[in-house]
Motif scaffolding. Structure first.
Motif, mmCIF file in Angstrom:
data_model
loop_
_atom_site.group_PDB
_atom_site.id
_atom_site.type_symbol
_atom_site.label_atom_id
_atom_site.label_comp_id
_atom_site.label_asym_id
_atom_site.label_seq_id
_atom_site.Cartn_x
_atom_site.Cartn_y
_atom_site.Cartn_z
ATOM 1 N N UNK A 184 -4.798 22.556 1.012
ATOM 2 C CA UNK A 184 -5.288 21.701 2.079
ATOM 3 C C UNK A 184 -5.299 20.250 1.653
ATOM 4 N N UNK A 185 -5.575 19.365 2.618
ATOM 5 C CA UNK A 185 -5.588 17.924 2.381
ATOM 6 C C UNK A 185 -7.019 17.441 2.185
ATOM 7 N N UNK A 186 -7.180 16.486 1.260
ATOM 8 C CA UNK A 186 -8.495 15.883 1.034
ATOM 9 C C UNK A 186 -8.342 14.587 0.259
ATOM 10 N N UNK A 187 -8.852 13.470 0.831
ATOM 11 C CA UNK A 187 -8.897 12.167 0.150
ATOM 12 C C UNK A 187 -7.528 11.727 -0.373
ATOM 13 N N UNK A 188 -6.503 11.836 0.463
ATOM 14 C CA UNK A 188 -5.183 11.352 0.080
ATOM 15 C C UNK A 188 -4.440 12.238 -0.898
ATOM 16 N N UNK A 189 -4.845 13.485 -1.021
ATOM 17 C CA UNK A 189 -4.187 14.424 -1.945
ATOM 18 C C UNK A 189 -4.053 15.773 -1.250
ATOM 19 N N UNK A 200 0.820 -1.200 0.000
ATOM 20 C CA UNK A 200 0.000 0.000 0.000
ATOM 21 C C UNK A 200 0.856 1.253 0.000
ATOM 22 N N UNK A 201 1.955 1.222 0.759
ATOM 23 C CA UNK A 201 2.839 2.391 0.819
ATOM 24 C C UNK A 201 3.506 2.640 -0.525
ATOM 25 N N UNK A 202 3.946 1.560 -1.187
ATOM 26 C CA UNK A 202 4.592 1.716 -2.488
ATOM 27 C C UNK A 202 3.617 2.270 -3.506
ATOM 28 N N UNK A 203 2.395 1.703 -3.518
ATOM 29 C CA UNK A 203 1.393 2.177 -4.473
ATOM 30 C C UNK A 203 1.092 3.647 -4.238
ATOM 31 N N UNK A 204 1.045 4.043 -2.957
ATOM 32 C CA UNK A 204 0.787 5.441 -2.634
ATOM 33 C C UNK A 204 1.941 6.326 -3.117
ATOM 34 N N UNK A 205 3.160 5.880 -2.873
ATOM 35 C CA UNK A 205 4.340 6.673 -3.227
ATOM 36 C C UNK A 205 4.437 6.882 -4.733
ATOM 37 N N UNK A 206 3.945 5.920 -5.519
ATOM 38 C CA UNK A 206 4.139 5.980 -6.957
ATOM 39 C C UNK A 206 3.023 6.712 -7.691
ATOM 40 N N UNK A 207 2.026 7.215 -6.972
ATOM 41 C CA UNK A 207 0.984 7.979 -7.648
ATOM 42 C C UNK A 207 1.588 9.262 -8.218
ATOM 43 N N UNK A 208 1.191 9.658 -9.432
ATOM 44 C CA UNK A 208 1.794 10.857 -10.019
ATOM 45 C C UNK A 208 1.267 12.138 -9.391
ATOM 46 N N UNK A 209 2.132 13.137 -9.307
ATOM 47 C CA UNK A 209 1.703 14.482 -8.953
ATOM 48 C C UNK A 209 1.130 15.135 -10.215
ATOM 49 N N UNK A 242 -6.519 32.457 -17.790
ATOM 50 C CA UNK A 242 -7.717 33.171 -17.361
ATOM 51 C C UNK A 242 -7.970 34.407 -18.208
ATOM 52 N N UNK A 243 -6.904 35.109 -18.610
ATOM 53 C CA UNK A 243 -7.003 36.215 -19.572
ATOM 54 C C UNK A 243 -5.663 36.312 -20.285
ATOM 55 N N UNK A 244 -5.392 37.392 -20.957
ATOM 56 C CA UNK A 244 -4.214 37.482 -21.819
ATOM 57 C C UNK A 244 -2.909 37.176 -21.093
ATOM 58 N N UNK A 245 -2.782 37.629 -19.845
ATOM 59 C CA UNK A 245 -1.516 37.459 -19.134
ATOM 60 C C UNK A 245 -1.677 36.829 -17.739
ATOM 61 N N UNK A 246 -2.845 36.314 -17.425
ATOM 62 C CA UNK A 246 -3.104 35.769 -16.101
ATOM 63 C C UNK A 246 -3.469 34.283 -16.204
ATOM 64 N N UNK A 247 -2.872 33.462 -15.311
ATOM 65 C CA UNK A 247 -3.073 32.016 -15.348
ATOM 66 C C UNK A 247 -3.375 31.486 -13.952
ATOM 67 N N UNK A 248 -4.316 30.544 -13.873
ATOM 68 C CA UNK A 248 -4.634 29.879 -12.618
ATOM 69 C C UNK A 248 -3.845 28.580 -12.492
ATOM 70 N N UNK A 249 -3.289 28.336 -11.305
ATOM 71 C CA UNK A 249 -2.447 27.162 -11.060
ATOM 72 C C UNK A 249 -3.137 26.245 -10.054
ATOM 73 N N UNK A 250 -3.189 24.950 -10.364
ATOM 74 C CA UNK A 250 -3.646 23.926 -9.423
ATOM 75 C C UNK A 250 -2.551 22.864 -9.318
ATOM 76 N N UNK A 251 -2.100 22.608 -8.112
ATOM 77 C CA UNK A 251 -0.988 21.671 -7.868
ATOM 78 C C UNK A 251 -1.449 20.599 -6.899
ATOM 79 N N UNK A 252 -1.458 19.335 -7.347
ATOM 80 C CA UNK A 252 -1.904 18.210 -6.520
ATOM 81 C C UNK A 252 -0.730 17.258 -6.271
ATOM 82 N N UNK A 253 -0.542 16.902 -4.991
ATOM 83 C CA UNK A 253 0.563 16.044 -4.579
ATOM 84 C C UNK A 253 -0.003 14.886 -3.752
ATOM 85 N N UNK A 254 0.446 13.640 -4.004
ATOM 86 C CA UNK A 254 0.004 12.513 -3.170
ATOM 87 C C UNK A 254 0.304 12.760 -1.700
ATOM 88 N N UNK A 255 -0.645 12.358 -0.837
ATOM 89 C CA UNK A 255 -0.497 12.587 0.599
ATOM 90 C C UNK A 255 -1.053 11.394 1.360
#
Length: 356
Positions: free
Chosen positions: A78-83, A24-33, A40-53
């Motif tokens: 924040x943390x939610x459902x293993x991410x 289970x630990x190995x499978x968790x560790x190998x999940x991709x980020x 959003x407009x000409x020069x503005x971008x929204x960022x979403x970053x998800x990391x296994x947790x």
């Protein structure tokens, strides 16, 4: 004989208890980020970053961009459902063209990171970052070959690192009575998970992931029990027609595959290409696994047969009663108990996760 068999069962249960937590630990560790960047407009971008947790601990991975990108406000997460999920916005004067992006700490892990960039004009860029290549430079336009290659490797890695899916393929191999039946069974499994994966990718099918994972592990337990019933001489529907079992549970395994790409998704301009290449990667991984396991089974049966010939030399009556089918039973039974035990523990863990 019973004492010897009980010893095998005890060894299998010990191995099961030893392996469940590390697997289970190995499978968790190998999940991709996953890094998603949306214009959003000409020069503005929204960022979403998800990391296994796991709980309140996450992989030590962070996004790094060169100085041409300036943050508009600090990240919040924040943390939610293993991410662990962070969100923020950046400003870039050239719509990200020439921007250097890297994942700090990726070189110290076993996981990958998938980067998906979407522009307002419909363009998309997909990049797969690995420990030996943790960064890249954004191009003005990406070729379809890069998308195909990225999703092909993603599908290949997902099946080869998806221990639950591999264990199900393994018990299907043990349940089948020959190459023809195995070919039909694996074809049914492939067709079934391709159907539900495509339906989920196109938005036609959606189920909560936790119950799906619980039923996937339960499918391994059920098939393992059918293997043991077959060894006792029973002839159930699953034993006579294993392709029906493969097709029925394959529909759920397809939803499991879909869960791996739900957050990442498929590029809007190349959904059929990404879906096809992801499936091809999964099928290649299955074929590699089946080939390795079939070769290993053949080698073990031959070795076991030779050992018995050596043990029973000069005792013709005993040697005549020992055949390759009996040798296969002594190989299959301990393996089946081990797989079933691991899957049962996973099933309990998934069921308990439904009740916070």
């Amino acid at each position: 004989m019973r004492l010897y068999f009980s010893g095998w069962v005890a060894v299998c249960l010990l191995v099961t208890c030893t392996l469940v937590t590390p697997l289970n630990s190995i499978a968790h560790e190998l999940r991709p980020a996953y890094l998603q960047i949306e214009q959003l407009d000409a020069q503005r971008f929204g960022i979403t970053w998800r990391v296994p947790a796991r709980g309140q601990l996450r992989l030590s991975l962070d996004v790094q961009m060169d100085r041409s990108a300036s943050p508009l406000y600090p990240p919040s997460g924040g943390f939610n459902m293993g991410v662990y999920t962070e969100r923020w916005q950046i400003h870039h004067p050239n719509a990200l063209s020439g921007l250097s992006i890297a994942i700090k700490g990726l070189e110290h892990t076993l996981t990958d990171a998938l980067v998906r960039i979407s522009w307002l004009d419909g363009r998309e860029q997909i990049q797969r970052l690995m420990p030996d290549r943790p960064g890249f430079t954004v191009k003005a336009q990406e070729a379809h070959s890069q998308i195909a290659l990225t999703y092909f490797y993603f599908g290949l890695e997902h099946i080869l690192l998806g221990i639950d899916h591999l264990l199900f393929v393994l018990v299907l191999m043990l349940l089948c009575g020959g190459w023809r039946q195995l070919l039909l069974t694996i074809t049914a499994f492939t067709l079934a998970h391709s159907i539900t994966l495509a339906g989920a990718a196109l938005g036609h099918i959606s189920l909560p992931q936790a119950p799906v994972e619980a039923v996937i592990t339960l499918s391994i337990v059920f098939t393992a029990s059918e293997i043991l019933a077959k060894q006792r001489g029973k002839r159930s529907m699953a034993i006579r027609f294993p392709w029906l079992v493969a097709f029925g549970f394959g529909l759920l395994h397809g939803l499991g595959f879909a869960g791996a790409v739900t957050d990442i998704g498929f590029p809007q301009g190349a959904v059929p290409l990404a879906l096809l290449t992801f499936n091809l990667g999964v099928e290649l991984g299955q074929l590699v696994f089946i080939t390795i396991m079939a070769s290993l089974f053949w080698a073990l049966r031959c070795t076991h047969w030779r050992v018995q010939q050596w043990r029973f030399r000069g005792r013709q009556s005993i040697k005549e009663n020992w055949n390759r089918d009996k040798a296969a039973v002594w190989i299959t039974a301990p393996l089946t108990y081990t797989i079933g035990g691991i899957a049962f523990c996973w099933c309990l863990e998934n069921i308990l996760s439904l009740f916070p």
